[in-house]
Write an enzyme that holds these catalytic residues in place. Structure first.
Site, PDB file in Angstrom:
ATOM      1  N   ASP A 261    -121.258  60.773  -6.918  1.00  0.00           N
ATOM      2  CA  ASP A 261    -122.605  60.202  -7.040  1.00  0.00           C
ATOM      3  C   ASP A 261    -123.458  61.134  -7.904  1.00  0.00           C
ATOM      4  O   ASP A 261    -123.506  62.335  -7.651  1.00  0.00           O
ATOM      5  CB  ASP A 261    -123.199  60.071  -5.634  1.00  0.00           C
ATOM      6  CG  ASP A 261    -124.499  59.281  -5.589  1.00  0.00           C
ATOM      7  OD1 ASP A 261    -125.197  59.208  -6.620  1.00  0.00           O
ATOM      8  OD2 ASP A 261    -124.813  58.765  -4.507  1.00  0.00           O
ATOM      9  N   ILE A 262    -124.135  60.576  -8.894  1.00  0.00           N
ATOM     10  CA  ILE A 262    -124.950  61.401  -9.780  1.00  0.00           C
ATOM     11  C   ILE A 262    -126.372  61.614  -9.272  1.00  0.00           C
ATOM     12  O   ILE A 262    -127.142  62.345  -9.871  1.00  0.00           O
ATOM     13  CB  ILE A 262    -125.058  60.778 -11.202  1.00  0.00           C
ATOM     14  CG1 ILE A 262    -125.491  59.313 -11.101  1.00  0.00           C
ATOM     15  CG2 ILE A 262    -123.766  60.923 -11.969  1.00  0.00           C
ATOM     16  CD1 ILE A 262    -125.981  58.749 -12.418  1.00  0.00           C
TER      17      ILE A 262
ATOM     18  N   HIS B  59    -120.134  49.210  -1.537  1.00  0.00           N
ATOM     19  CA  HIS B  59    -119.563  50.557  -1.684  1.00  0.00           C
ATOM     20  C   HIS B  59    -119.670  51.334  -0.391  1.00  0.00           C
ATOM     21  O   HIS B  59    -120.517  51.053   0.458  1.00  0.00           O
ATOM     22  CB  HIS B  59    -120.230  51.340  -2.824  1.00  0.00           C
ATOM     23  CG  HIS B  59    -121.734  51.446  -2.745  1.00  0.00           C
ATOM     24  ND1 HIS B  59    -122.565  50.403  -3.085  1.00  0.00           N
ATOM     25  CD2 HIS B  59    -122.546  52.463  -2.395  1.00  0.00           C
ATOM     26  CE1 HIS B  59    -123.824  50.785  -2.954  1.00  0.00           C
ATOM     27  NE2 HIS B  59    -123.839  52.030  -2.519  1.00  0.00           N
TER      28      HIS B  59
END
Ligand code: AMP
Ligand code: ZN
Length: 141
Positions: free
Chosen positions: A30-31, A99
């Site tokens: 995850d950014i 997700h």
């Protein structure tokens, strides 16, 4: 689905630090600076929420989440990860593609991932992704 960032990542049309991939699923870092240390697990098909998952895809995505959780525990986080599911607009979701989030446990305990996405350190993220990939390959059953 047009405009879905996770579908673009699944097709290789958007960049991501992918730590695991198979025919039906994918896992990548995850950014988001607000969610440091999260790893995301997705089906490659566009499913909006858990109720729309077919049995085969549900099994595949859970298996991937389990494998990646083990890899993260072995590579980085001996205290393990929590698995959370993001469902369409039910919470504060920003991406409407089903997700899982693998979330570091004990966020407040001072144990931190050795990468700091809040500094935009792409090199550090690439290194941590490569460590995770290596552990996943070594421990693949
Ligand atoms: P949610 O906000 O719970 O729907 O989770 C979606 C997550 O995907 C957020 O934590 C975002 O930071 C993350 N995200 C969005 N775009 C990307 C991307 N291109 N690469 C990696 N993570 C992303
Ligand atoms: Zn999608």
């Amino acid at each position: 689905m047009m405009g879905c960032i996770f579908c673009a990542i699944a097709k290789g049309e958007a960049p991501a630090e992918v730590v695991y991939e198979d025919q039906a699923t994918m896992a990548f870092l995850d950014i988001n600076p607000a969610t440091p240390g999260h790893t995301l697990v997705i089906p490659k098909m566009h499913v909006r929420n858990i109720y729309d998952l077919n049995d085969e895809t549900a099994a595949a995505v859970m298996r991937t989440a389990t494998r990646v959780a083990r890899g993260l525990r072995n590579a980085l986080r001996p205290d393990g990860m929590n698995l959370m599911q993001a469902n369409e607009r039910a919470g504060f979701q920003s991406v409407f593609h089903f997700h899982f989030h693998l979330v570091p446990r004990w966020v407040g305990d001072g144990l931190r991932l050795p990468w700091k996405p809040e500094q935009g350190d792409a090199q550090a993220m690439a290194e941590v992704a490569s460590r995770i990939r290596k552990v996943l390959i070594e421990t693949k059953e």
